[in-house]
Design an enzyme around this catalytic site. Sequence first.
Site, PDB file in Angstrom:
ATOM      1  NE  ARG A  35      -6.826 -15.909  -0.229  1.00 48.04           N
ATOM      2  CZ  ARG A  35      -7.244 -16.162   1.073  1.00 48.04           C
ATOM      3  NH1 ARG A  35      -5.759 -15.993   1.243  1.00 48.04           N
ATOM      4  NH2 ARG A  35      -8.262 -16.042   2.060  1.00 48.04           N
ATOM      5  CG  HIS A  81     -13.303  -9.544  -2.744  1.00 50.51           C
ATOM      6  ND1 HIS A  81     -12.925 -10.689  -3.664  1.00 50.51           N
ATOM      7  CD2 HIS A  81     -12.102  -9.414  -2.402  1.00 50.51           C
ATOM      8  CE1 HIS A  81     -11.880 -11.219  -3.171  1.00 50.51           C
ATOM      9  NE2 HIS A  81     -11.188 -10.313  -2.760  1.00 50.51           N
ATOM     10  CE1 TYR A 126      -5.626  12.527   0.183  1.00 50.03           C
ATOM     11  CE2 TYR A 126      -4.218  10.586   0.355  1.00 50.03           C
ATOM     12  CZ  TYR A 126      -4.694  12.392   0.903  1.00 50.03           C
ATOM     13  OH  TYR A 126      -4.353  12.040   2.297  1.00 50.03           O
TER      14      TYR A 126
END
Length: 748
Positions: A35, A81, A126
């Site tokens: 991570r 993931h 967007y």
Amino acid sequence: MTDAKILRGDFEQVPLKTYAERAYLDYAMYVVLDRALPHIGDGLKPVQRRIIYAMSELGLSAASKHKKSARTVGDVIGKFHPHGDSACYEAMVLMAQPFSYRYPLVDGQGNFGSPDDPKSFAAMRYTESRLAPYARVLLAELGQGTVDWVPNFDGSLKEPKLLPARLPNLLLNGGQGIAVGMATDIPPHNLREVVSACVRLLEAPKTNVAELCEHVLGPDFPTGGEIISSREDLLQIYETGHGNVRQRAVWEREGEEVIVTALPHQVSPAKVLEQIAAQMQAKKLPLVADLRDESDHEHPTRLVIVPRSNRVDLDGLMDHLFATTDLEKSTRINFNVIGNDGKPGVRNLKELLAEWLDYRRATVTRRLEHRLDQVVDRLHILDGLLIAYLNIDEVIHIIRTEDEPKPVLMERFGLTGTQAEAILELKLRHLAKLEEFKIQGEKDELEAERKDLEATLGSRAKLTRLIRNELLADAEQYGDERRCRIVERQAAQAFKETDLVPSEPVTVVLSENGWVRAAKGHEIKAEDLNYRAGDEYLASARGRSNQTACFLDSTGRSYSLVAHELPSARSLGEPLTGRFSPPDGAIFRSLAIGPPEARVVLASDAGYGFVTQLENLHSRNKAGKQILNVPAGHDVLPIAPVADSEEGVLICATTEGYLLAYYLNELPELARGKGNKLINIPPKARKAGEKVAGAIAIAAGQDCLVWAGQRYLRLSWSDTENYWGERAQRGRKLPRGFQKVSRLTLAD
């Protein structure tokens, strides 16, 4: 219960301590390895690697059209993931921000944040994205047998364990991460400099860190600015793998205005303006009249600082702003990465580059071996096809007449199963005579390639040369000039409070009861001011509003205040005891004001004193500091300023009318203490109560007033010859009428 496992039925019982230790250790290792820390091979964390790979699988190359970011994020979290979509999207946005990444990996379209607020990006429904051209450095060799493939989280797909980076992306884009018990802070670097260092290390493996730093000059942040750390500090960072780098904004003069054109990495322009504005509102920055942010597309950073007047020292102003705002910032560096052995560790510059070159060498070797296998397989098939063309009529006859032509072909012509299959797959249009020449030509080319591959794989020098040439080619394609200048400078110093105060003439007035005030100008007559009932004038001193006023009490302790902090002379002032905490019974006796280097004479009526600089009287403590040691039963004399003259004269007078004059340089200059004897008072006279009435320093052209009650005697420079002697002598008697001296003052 012991640490041994106890099996009961289908359950495994372990002590809580053992379980907690194991569970936390598993979690810690997951955070470290999967991570938070980047791998030295491709310089990526797992989430970044999966985003790049998923985008390549979606066909979002630099040449394709942009697609909605939500689609990419959906593929990433659905296939590789299984974590939160917002965290995944934020990781993708970071790789698309040109002010965060030195060489962005993602090409974003839409609102991907701004330097003012990097997290102000629009929602993923967007924005649109695709891979940036630089991402080819990580993906170009992915399908060439260069990396290991591992199952994804549910075992339904395969994903690359690492990406076959052609450049040391770890140093180029850097990275930050906080794991369990460790963290990493790797700054970005210039591609051409890093490649140059890699080439140097390839050609001379024994090169040390100092020699590599001839190529890697320092970090190269995407926002530009300056690195002001010394070369020694930078070398220390690269030798140890950790340290701090100081960054500073870049500014220029435009008329009478200051234009800030580049900021330190991860510094918000809005925050800088807010910090400057806060100082202006608090009236701690009177040198600045206005601020503007004129940043736009053509000028990503353009902050305008308007000084109060054209007399403002812009260099001094900017030095103050560097010290008090984020225009100058220290960045922590910690080269903590996961190495080729899968273990995290802090590495210096040479270890980082050497380990990455080992990774690159292994990657190139695997690529060449993969290609060699392909060439050998193709040559094997071409050999079979040539046999078929040489016996084309018989081959066609066998295919037409035999139910199972494959084994017959293999037996008749000594073909392998692969070759026979390739012959059977031939199309009729490939049976033309021309095809035989094409096959022979292809075979010749592949034979040459096979020999070249085998020669490269068999020679470490040739493999090294290949890696070097590929590094230089990529540096030529993706490299650019350094953005962050390296200019060694001293750390900025903020203005002292007095430097920010307008310099105006003031007269500081002290009353006998210890009340103080300051009047503007030097023309005021302090004796004529109004005082509280039972109080009257004691002393005054002329100076500037930005200078420090020093006060001396009867015990020899000094206190100080900046003159502009004193109350106005329009009022009756305020007691010094409200600002300071003098000892019990102490009374404020005198004051002085002037520049720190100004000299004064400090003395007690016991007849001892010394010369000192005014800065020695400065004190930040409310209780002041002991500057003059006063013998028991004695008091301090008024502070006597020393004129800036080479031939100063000290005049001392006792209460019994003895006066002595001598050169001031006979008196020692001390920081504190009792001092030396000024004038001699015999023991019998001392027992009778004779003390020193005053000690004052005059220069040529100055007159001294010897007071006896309300009467005074004026002594000029030349008049002192009648009382000339050496320090610590008795001196001569004053004329009749001045046998009882009360004080000495300078004539106006």
